[in-house]
Design a protein around this motif. Structure first.
Motif, PDB file in Angstrom:
ATOM      1  N   PRO A  33       0.665  -1.205  -0.015  1.00  0.00           N
ATOM      2  CA  PRO A  33       0.112   0.100  -0.055  1.00  0.00           C
ATOM      3  C   PRO A  33       0.729   1.364   0.026  1.00  0.00           C
ATOM      4  CG  PRO A  33      -0.239  -1.071   2.059  1.00  0.00           C
ATOM      5  CD  PRO A  33       0.455  -1.963   1.110  1.00  0.00           C
ATOM      6  N   PHE A  34       2.124   0.981   0.414  1.00  0.00           N
ATOM      7  CA  PHE A  34       3.072   2.447   0.432  1.00  0.00           C
ATOM      8  C   PHE A  34       4.271   2.360  -0.043  1.00  0.00           C
ATOM      9  CE2 PHE A  34       2.319   1.150   4.818  1.00  0.00           C
ATOM     10  CZ  PHE A  34       3.448   0.988   5.201  1.00  0.00           C
ATOM     11  N   LEU A  35       4.762   1.073   0.348  1.00  0.00           N
ATOM     12  CA  LEU A  35       6.155   0.849  -0.056  1.00  0.00           C
ATOM     13  C   LEU A  35       6.339   0.503  -1.609  1.00  0.00           C
ATOM     14  CD1 LEU A  35       7.441  -1.404   2.886  1.00  0.00           C
ATOM     15  CD2 LEU A  35       8.098   0.996   2.590  1.00  0.00           C
ATOM     16  N   PRO A  36       7.694   0.846  -2.293  1.00  0.00           N
ATOM     17  CA  PRO A  36       7.871   0.670  -3.411  1.00  0.00           C
ATOM     18  C   PRO A  36       8.397  -0.992  -3.646  1.00  0.00           C
ATOM     19  CG  PRO A  36       9.779   1.826  -2.524  1.00  0.00           C
ATOM     20  CD  PRO A  36       8.731   1.602  -1.564  1.00  0.00           C
ATOM     21  N   LEU A  37       7.211  -1.757  -3.191  1.00  0.00           N
ATOM     22  CA  LEU A  37       7.433  -3.181  -3.566  1.00  0.00           C
ATOM     23  C   LEU A  37       6.076  -3.743  -4.141  1.00  0.00           C
ATOM     24  CD1 LEU A  37       8.813  -5.631  -2.290  1.00  0.00           C
ATOM     25  CD2 LEU A  37       7.500  -5.351  -0.197  1.00  0.00           C
ATOM     26  N   ALA A  38       6.472  -4.821  -4.920  1.00  0.00           N
ATOM     27  CA  ALA A  38       5.208  -5.583  -5.368  1.00  0.00           C
ATOM     28  C   ALA A  38       5.722  -7.143  -5.782  1.00  0.00           C
ATOM     29  CB  ALA A  38       4.634  -4.639  -6.785  1.00  0.00           C
ATOM     30  N   LEU A  39       4.612  -7.778  -5.997  1.00  0.00           N
ATOM     31  CA  LEU A  39       4.800  -9.118  -6.092  1.00  0.00           C
ATOM     32  C   LEU A  39       3.998  -9.308  -7.672  1.00  0.00           C
ATOM     33  CD1 LEU A  39       4.177 -11.187  -3.188  1.00  0.00           C
ATOM     34  CD2 LEU A  39       6.543 -10.438  -4.301  1.00  0.00           C
ATOM     35  N   SER A  40       4.528 -10.063  -8.635  1.00  0.00           N
ATOM     36  CA  SER A  40       4.002 -10.205  -9.874  1.00  0.00           C
ATOM     37  C   SER A  40       3.924 -12.063  -9.554  1.00  0.00           C
ATOM     38  CB  SER A  40       4.399  -9.787 -11.330  1.00  0.00           C
ATOM     39  OG  SER A  40       5.780 -10.326 -11.167  1.00  0.00           O
ATOM     40  N   VAL A  41       2.732 -12.535  -9.874  1.00  0.00           N
ATOM     41  CA  VAL A  41       2.436 -14.220  -9.690  1.00  0.00           C
ATOM     42  C   VAL A  41       2.025 -14.435 -11.222  1.00  0.00           C
ATOM     43  CG1 VAL A  41       1.840 -16.041  -8.501  1.00  0.00           C
ATOM     44  CG2 VAL A  41       2.060 -13.902  -7.165  1.00  0.00           C
ATOM     45  N   GLN A  42       2.486 -15.275 -11.825  1.00  0.00           N
ATOM     46  CA  GLN A  42       2.004 -15.972 -12.999  1.00  0.00           C
ATOM     47  C   GLN A  42       1.824 -17.314 -12.905  1.00  0.00           C
ATOM     48  OE1 GLN A  42       4.628 -16.672 -16.801  1.00  0.00           O
ATOM     49  NE2 GLN A  42       3.584 -15.028 -17.568  1.00  0.00           N
ATOM     50  N   GLN A  43       0.869 -17.652 -13.312  1.00  0.00           N
ATOM     51  CA  GLN A  43       0.467 -19.267 -13.125  1.00  0.00           C
ATOM     52  C   GLN A  43      -0.384 -19.585 -14.350  1.00  0.00           C
ATOM     53  OE1 GLN A  43      -1.499 -19.542  -9.298  1.00  0.00           O
ATOM     54  NE2 GLN A  43      -2.834 -17.840  -9.604  1.00  0.00           N
ATOM     55  N   THR A  44      -0.296 -20.965 -14.399  1.00  0.00           N
ATOM     56  CA  THR A  44      -1.096 -21.569 -15.534  1.00  0.00           C
ATOM     57  C   THR A  44      -2.302 -22.233 -15.025  1.00  0.00           C
ATOM     58  OG1 THR A  44       0.161 -23.766 -15.295  1.00  0.00           O
ATOM     59  CG2 THR A  44       0.925 -22.028 -16.857  1.00  0.00           C
ATOM     60  N   LEU A  45      -3.003 -22.791 -15.872  1.00  0.00           N
ATOM     61  CA  LEU A  45      -4.414 -23.393 -15.338  1.00  0.00           C
ATOM     62  C   LEU A  45      -4.154 -24.863 -15.006  1.00  0.00           C
ATOM     63  CD1 LEU A  45      -6.851 -21.993 -18.073  1.00  0.00           C
ATOM     64  CD2 LEU A  45      -6.201 -20.933 -15.596  1.00  0.00           C
ATOM     65  N   PHE A  46      -2.976 -25.504 -14.866  1.00  0.00           N
ATOM     66  CA  PHE A  46      -2.830 -26.720 -14.894  1.00  0.00           C
ATOM     67  C   PHE A  46      -1.978 -27.054 -13.335  1.00  0.00           C
ATOM     68  CE2 PHE A  46      -2.834 -26.151 -19.286  1.00  0.00           C
ATOM     69  CZ  PHE A  46      -4.081 -26.971 -19.476  1.00  0.00           C
ATOM     70  N   LEU A  47      -2.162 -26.106 -12.505  1.00  0.00           N
ATOM     71  CA  LEU A  47      -1.728 -26.187 -11.013  1.00  0.00           C
ATOM     72  C   LEU A  47      -0.109 -26.621 -11.040  1.00  0.00           C
ATOM     73  CD1 LEU A  47      -4.352 -28.458  -9.583  1.00  0.00           C
ATOM     74  CD2 LEU A  47      -4.182 -25.881  -9.375  1.00  0.00           C
ATOM     75  N   GLN A  48       0.404 -25.894 -11.978  1.00  0.00           N
ATOM     76  CA  GLN A  48       1.840 -25.874 -11.977  1.00  0.00           C
ATOM     77  C   GLN A  48       2.637 -24.940 -11.146  1.00  0.00           C
ATOM     78  OE1 GLN A  48       3.239 -25.434 -16.218  1.00  0.00           O
ATOM     79  NE2 GLN A  48       2.423 -27.256 -16.693  1.00  0.00           N
ATOM     80  N   PRO A  49       3.681 -25.149 -10.787  1.00  0.00           N
ATOM     81  CA  PRO A  49       4.603 -23.871  -9.505  1.00  0.00           C
ATOM     82  C   PRO A  49       4.399 -22.635 -10.417  1.00  0.00           C
ATOM     83  CG  PRO A  49       5.679 -25.934  -9.800  1.00  0.00           C
ATOM     84  CD  PRO A  49       4.800 -26.429 -10.753  1.00  0.00           C
ATOM     85  N   ALA A  50       3.929 -21.647  -9.516  1.00  0.00           N
ATOM     86  CA  ALA A  50       3.874 -20.351 -10.054  1.00  0.00           C
ATOM     87  C   ALA A  50       5.222 -19.630 -10.251  1.00  0.00           C
ATOM     88  CB  ALA A  50       2.899 -19.319  -9.105  1.00  0.00           C
TER      89      ALA A  50
END
Length: 537
Positions: free
Chosen positions: A512-529
Motif C-alpha cells: 500500500p505505500f512501499l515501492p514493493l510489489a509481487l507479480s505472480v504468473q500461473q497456468t491453469l494446470f496447477l504448475q508452480p507459479a
C-alpha cells in the motif's frame, strides 16, 4: 508544486514552500514519482503458496497453502546486505538477498479448514483499527440441491460455510460463525461487506442479509437479520397474532380468515418453513414501487392505467426478484442489488436485468429504487463515485483510490468511452454492473494513482482481479512528463515463456505505500507459479 524531478531538490522545495490547505498529503504522494520499484528479481525462490494480498496497512502478506488447508502470514521487510565496494549500486545483489526470505518473514501458519472444508482463497477482509482478519472455509457446492425450508429454487447449496475471525498479530482464532446448508458468494468477497465494525453477509439461498458487529474483544455479535422480517420484533408479533387467533373464543374470526384465504387460492398445507406471505423486504420493495407510480398521476383514471401498465403488468417479475449483492453506504443505509435467480448464480450477470434499492435499516424503509439502465443512477455514479467506494473511518490509505469523481484523468477516460459507445443504454448498464462494489477490492498503492502514473488498464489496474498474462513488460509512464518511463513490471520469467500453448494468468500484489510489489504468473494446470519481486534498490 514541484518543478524539478530531482528528489533532493523536491525535499528542499518542500521545506521552503507551503502547499495549499488540504493538499499536503497529495503533495507528499508526488514523491512516489521518484521512488519507484525499478529493480526486479525474476522467478524468486519462494514457498509454493497461493499469495493473496497485502493488508491495507501494509503489515501483513496473506497467503494460503496449495491444498487450501492452511493460512500462512508473512511480515514484509526490506533486504539488508553489506557491500565492501565503493559503488554498490552497480553490483548484483548477493544470493541471500535474492531469496523470498530476504523480503518477507513468516510469522505463523494456522490450519483453518477442517471436516472436508477448503479455504476460500478469494475471500479476505481486514479490520485495520483492530488488526483483525476475516477468512472463510466451505465444503463443496451441491448444484441440484432441493429447495426446502424456504430456500430459493435454482440456488446452489453448500453444506457448511464457516467465517473465521483472526487476530492477525498472533493468529489466534477469536470467533467463528457457521452457516449450514446455505449459499454465500465468497468469490472476491462479493457476498460479504465490511464497514467499520459492521459486517453484512448475504444468504443467496434463503434471501437474508445478516448484519453482525465485530466487537473490540473479537466477538461476532448478531445485530439484525433482514429478509423474512425487517424489525427485530416482527417474528414475535406474527407469532403472537397466530396464538391469539388460535384462541377458542376467536374461532369464528379464524374460520372467516381461512375462508378468505381459500377464496384467494391460498393453500395451508404448505411444508414447514414455507409461507404464502412475501418476505418483509419484498413487501417494502413492492410498496415503494406502488407508491412511486401512484404519485406520478393525480387523475384517478390515468393513475389506474399507469398502475396497470407499470405495476400490475410487471408484478410477478418484481415478486420473483432475489437479492444478489449488498453494500453499506453508511452505518444505516444499504445498497441492495436485485435480479433474477439465473443472474444471481451466474458468473457474468451483465446481460440479466437488475434493480438497485437503497434500504434504511433503522426505519426499515426503501428510500430509492432504480433499474440498471436508469440515467439518474448513472449520473449519481459519475458524480459521486467515491460515495460508493465507502471505506471505514480508520482506513487511511483507502481514501486515495482513483475514481472518475476525484481524478480528472479517470473522468476523461470515462467520457471518452461514453462517446465511443454505440448504445448509451448498454453503456449505462455496463458501468452500473459494477455496483454494489465489492469490499476492499482495490489496491491503495500510489502507483495506481492516475494523477501520478499512466498505464494500460487492460493489463494491470488497482482492481483485485487476475489478468491474462503478457510477455511484454507493463509500462508506468509519468503523467506530468508523458514521454518519460518511470518503471516497468514484467510478470513471468525474464527471458519470456517458452510454452506458448498453455494459457497463463497473472496477479499483481502491490504494497500500500512501499515501492514493493509481487507479480505472480500461473497456468491453469496447477504448475508452480513464477513469482517476481519488484522493489526499489
Amino acid at each position: 508544486m514541484f518543478k524539478s524531478n530531482n528528489v533532493t531538490a523536491r525535499i528542499f522545495q518542500r521545506q521552503i514552500c507551503t502547499p495549499a490547505p488540504g493538499t499536503s498529503i497529495y503533495s507528499a504522494r508526488r514523491f512516489y514519482e521518484n521512488i519507484v520499484p525499478s529493480c526486479t528479481i525474476y522467478d524468486v525462490e519462494c514457498p509454493d503458496h497461493s499469495f493473496r494480498k497485502f493488508t491495507e496497512d501494509g503489515l501483513y502478506l496473506i497467503s494460503f497453502s496449495r491444498n487450501h488447508q492452511d493460512l500462512i502470514i508473512y511480515r514484509p521487510r526490506w533486504p539488508s546486505f553489506s557491500c565492501k565496494e565503493e559503488d554498490c549500486d552497480t553490483h548484483e545483489l548477493p544470493p541471500k538477498a535474492k531469496k523470498f526470505e530476504g523480503f518477507f518473514t513468516e510469522l505463523y501458519s494456522v490450519s483453518l479448514a477442517t471436516s472436508g472444508e477448503l479455504i476460500c482463497k478469494d475471500f479476505f477482509l481486514y479490520m485495520e483499527n483492530n488488526q483483525f482478519g476475516l477468512f472463510a472455509t466451505s465444503t463443496a457446492q451441491i448444484h441440484d440441491a432441493p429447495a426446502v425450508g424456504g430456500a430459493v429454487q435454482g440456488v446452489p447449496c453448500v453444506e457448511k460455510i464457516t467465517f473465521h475471525l483472526l487476530r492477525m498479530e498472533d493468529g489466534v482464532v477469536l470467533d467463528e460463525r457457521v452457516f449450514w446448508s446455505d449459499y454465500v458468494n465468497l468469490a472476491h468477497s462479493m457476498g460479504v461487506f465490511l464497514y467499520d465494525d459492521l459486517l453484512a453477509i448475504v444468504s443467496l439461498r434463503y434471501q437474508r442479509i445478516h448484519i453482525l458487529q465485530i466487537r473490540d474483544s473479537g466477538n461476532l455479535v448478531d445485530v439484525r437479520t433482514i429478509g423474512e422480517f425487517c424489525r427485530e420484533d416482527d417474528e414475535l408479533f406474527l407469532y403472537s397474532s397466530v396464538q391469539s387467533m388460535a384462541n377458542p373464543d376467536k374461532s369464528k374470526q379464524l374460520h372467516q380468515m381461512t375462508m378468505n384465504h381459500a377464496a384467494n387460492g391460498l393453500h395451508h398445507d404448505r411444508p414447514a418453513g414455507e409461507t404464502s406471505f412475501l418476505s418483509g423486504i419484498k413487501q417494502r420493495l413492492l410498496s415503494f414501487i406502488y407508491q412511486g407510480i401512484w404519485k406520478e398521476e393525480t387523475d384517478q383514471t390515468l393513475r389506474m392505467q399507469c398502475l396497470k401498465k407499470k405495476f400490475y403488468f410487471h408484478f410477478q417479475n418484481y415478486v420473483d426478484l432475489i437479492i444478489w449483492k449488498v453494500q453499506f453506504l453508511d452505518r444505516h443505509h444499504l445498497l441492495i442489488k436485485f435480479g433474477s435467480v439465473d443472474g444471481g448464480v451466474s458468473r457474468n450477470a451483465d446481460n440479466h436485468p437488475a434493480f438497485f434499492a437503497v434500504y434504511n435499516m433503522e426505519t426499515t424503509e426503501i428510500t430509492a429504487f432504480y433499474q440498471n439502465s436508469t440515467d439518474e443512477l448513472y449520473l449519481l455514479f459519475e458524480l459521486f463515485c467515491d460515495h460508493f467506494h465507502v471505506s471505514g473511518k480508520n482506513s487511511l490509505y483507502m481514501n486515495f483510490i482513483s475514481t472518475h469523481s476525484n481524478n480528472i484523468h479517470n473522468l476523461e477516460q470515462l467520457k471518452s468511452n461514453k462517446n465511443k459507445a454505440s448504445s448509451l443504454s448498454q453503456f449505462v448498464k455496463k458501468m452500473l454492473s459494477s455496483l454494489p462494489f465489492s469490499c476492499q477490492s482495490q489496491s491503495p498503492s500510489p502507483y495506481f494513482d492516475q494523477s501520478l502514473f499512466r498505464y494500460d488498464e487492460k493489463l494491470i489496474s488497482a482492481t483485485d482481479r487476475h489478468r491474462q498474462s503478457t510477455d511484454h513488460p507493463i509500462k508506468f509512464i509519468s503523467r506530468r512528463q508523458p514521454n518519460i518511463l518511470k518503471f516497468k513490471i514484467k510478470p513471468g520469467p525474464e527471458a519470456g515463456n517458452t510454452d506458448t500453448r498453455s494459457k497463463k494468468i497473472s496477479s499483481f500484489l502491490f504494497h500500500p505505500f512501499l515501492p514493493l510489489a509481487l507479480s505472480v504468473q500461473q497456468t491453469l494446470f496447477l504448475q508452480p507459479a513464477v513469482v517476481n519481486i519488484h522493489f526499489r534498490r
